[in-house]
Design an enzyme around this catalytic site. Structure first.
Site, short mmCIF file in Angstrom:
data_model
loop_
_atom_site.label_atom_id
_atom_site.label_comp_id
_atom_site.label_asym_id
_atom_site.label_seq_id
_atom_site.Cartn_x
_atom_site.Cartn_y
_atom_site.Cartn_z
N SER A 21 40.93 46.09 37.42
CA SER A 21 39.60 45.63 37.80
C SER A 21 39.27 44.22 37.33
O SER A 21 38.36 43.60 37.87
CB SER A 21 38.54 46.60 37.28
OG SER A 21 38.56 46.67 35.86
N HIS A 74 39.91 50.68 42.88
CA HIS A 74 39.78 49.41 43.61
C HIS A 74 40.83 49.24 44.71
O HIS A 74 40.79 48.26 45.44
CB HIS A 74 39.87 48.24 42.63
CG HIS A 74 38.72 48.14 41.70
ND1 HIS A 74 37.53 47.53 42.04
CD2 HIS A 74 38.55 48.59 40.43
CE1 HIS A 74 36.69 47.59 41.02
NE2 HIS A 74 37.28 48.23 40.04
N LYS A 108 33.05 52.30 45.81
CA LYS A 108 33.55 50.97 46.16
C LYS A 108 33.76 50.90 47.68
O LYS A 108 32.80 50.82 48.43
CB LYS A 108 34.77 50.65 45.32
CG LYS A 108 34.42 50.72 43.82
CD LYS A 108 35.48 50.25 42.92
CE LYS A 108 35.22 50.50 41.45
NZ LYS A 108 33.86 50.45 40.95
#
Length: 422
Positions: free
Chosen positions: A205, A233, A264
């Site tokens: 991240s 992610h 996300k």
């Protein structure tokens, strides 16, 4: 308490020796006042619009009211997708606004089952457990799975939620993506613990780089260990069909435990763990934050639609990667250090904490909202501005941000390769 505010970070106020929490809070308040006075308080900034490539903010002494936003992990823009919003509304109309209880005692509804089945199928597996946050998908699961007889071997750059989940077990860290150190730890500890579990992120991240997943799996299995990968992610972003880092080498059945988040690329909130059915069933009754928390709201039915859109509308991922390539090339042309980013997360490495705050302040003056990252999220000497790109950014948005970076680079002498710039 003699603290140099120019070199300080939030970590310095976490546990001040000799005083209690009220004095910690007072000292921390003074530090925040100092940041505010110098324009470096770039946290908890209030936006009056939702997630998007542009956000509205009313910041003191800042002439801009709209900012190009480089802070959102809404990579595909699904928080604003009409079909996703429609699905959330329909879920609330059908089920109401809340689950009403924890999943074990009345709060488990049909949409929860559908979501567990769908996210498992997304990864070509048979079972999943969902959580109200991605954070607890890691912290709660690991607390249930690893005890004092076990060993977690952790890439030093994994998410904070992993470290919280490992407080009940033994932990050894290996240098980021360093296979040599990982193998040494595996070799030294083989047969010393009941379970060895190697824990990594798919996409990291802070750097935006990717785990050496194939090699890590091979090493770990050769010493009898298990692999847990958090691909929060990577999901929706990495791979030909957006299945994340696991898709790059087709390793669906090789990763023992997959964790991730719906907050996300999937545009909502919540987390999940995908694994063998027996392990998932164990967690549904032994993971404390799962069984003692009220379950996710009916609005989470929108995630079902978002998962469909990963396959049904691949144009969002294509547009995102077009933006990533364009923006990375622009930053490199300016002469900025963006590290080894291979995802929608792009850092510009500054180094000094105070200078990092100045860069963030200047970007805001130029109409760009980006994240100021410092210790303990990264090493003290590795402060950076972290940016996240979205499929819904236009070239005009990205050009405005690149022009801002060029201006800031001149003012702060950031260019690593000035010969690259006319």
């Amino acid at each position: 308490m003699n603290i140099n505010y120019e070199k300080a970070s939030f970590k310095d106020f976490e546990n001040i020796p000799g005083v209690g929490p009220y004095k910690w809070a007072a000292a921390f308040g003074n530090y925040l006042d100092y940041l505010n006075q110098n324009g470096h308080m770039n946290y908890r900034l209030e936006t009056s619009s939702g997630c998007g490539p542009v956000v509205d903010m009313d910041l003191p002494d800042n002439p801009n009211k709209q900012f190009v936003s480089l802070v959102s992990n809404d990579y595909l823009g699904f928080t604003q997708h009409p079909k996703v919003k429609k699905a959330a509304i329909e879920g609330i109309v059908r089920y109401g606004t809340g689950a009403g209880a924890s999943p074990a005692i009345g709060g488990f509804h049909s949409y929860h089952r559908e979501l567990e089945e769908k996210i498992a199928k997304f990864y070509k597996r048979k079972a999943a457990i969902i959580y109200t946050t991605g954070y607890t998908a890691n912290s709660a699961s690991l607390q249930a799975l690893l005890k004092k007889e076990d060993l977690a071997i952790v890439d030093m750059e994994v998410h904070a939620s992993v470290y919280e989940g490992l407080q009940l077990t033994n932990v050894k860290m290996f240098l980021h993506n360093n296979l040599e150190v990982l193998e040494r730890i595996l070799k030294e500890n083989k047969d010393k613990y009941r379970t060895m579990m190697v824990i990594i992120d798919g996409v990291y991240s802070q750097n935006g780089d990717i785990a050496h997943l194939k090699e890590i799996i091979a090493l770990t299995k050769s010493y009898g260990g298990y692999v847990l990968m958090d691909d929060a992610h990577g999901t929706g972003v990495i791979g030909n069909t957006g299945r994340g880092v696991i898709e790059l080498d087709g390793l669906y059945d090789q990763v023992d435990i997959i964790t991730g988040t719906f907050s996300k690329a999937l545009g909502h909130i919540g987390g999940y763990l995908v694994a063998d059915p027996e392990l998932v069933q164990f967690l549904k009754f032994q993971s404390r934050q799962h069984i003692f928390s009220s379950f996710s709201s009916p609005a989470s039915t929108c995630i079902l639609k978002a998962i469909d859109l990963i396959d049904d509308e691949p144009e969002w991922r294509i547009k995102l990667w077009d933006n990533i390539a364009y923006f990375k090339n622009g930053l490199k042309d300016i002469g900025l250090n963006i590290g080894n980013s291979a995802s929608a997360i792009i850092p510009v490495k500054i180094g000094n904490i105070w200078k990092n705050g100045e860069v963030c302040r200047l970007l805001q003056q130029a109409g760009v909202y980006a994240n100021q990252i410092m210790y303990p999220a990264v090493a003290r000497k590795d402060a950076r501005i972290r940016m996240s790109l979205m499929a819904t950014h236009t070239k005009e948005h990205l050009d405005l941000a690149l022009n801002a970076w060029s201006w800031v680079a001149d003012k702060q002498k950031l260019r690593e390769h000035p010969e690259m710039v006319e």
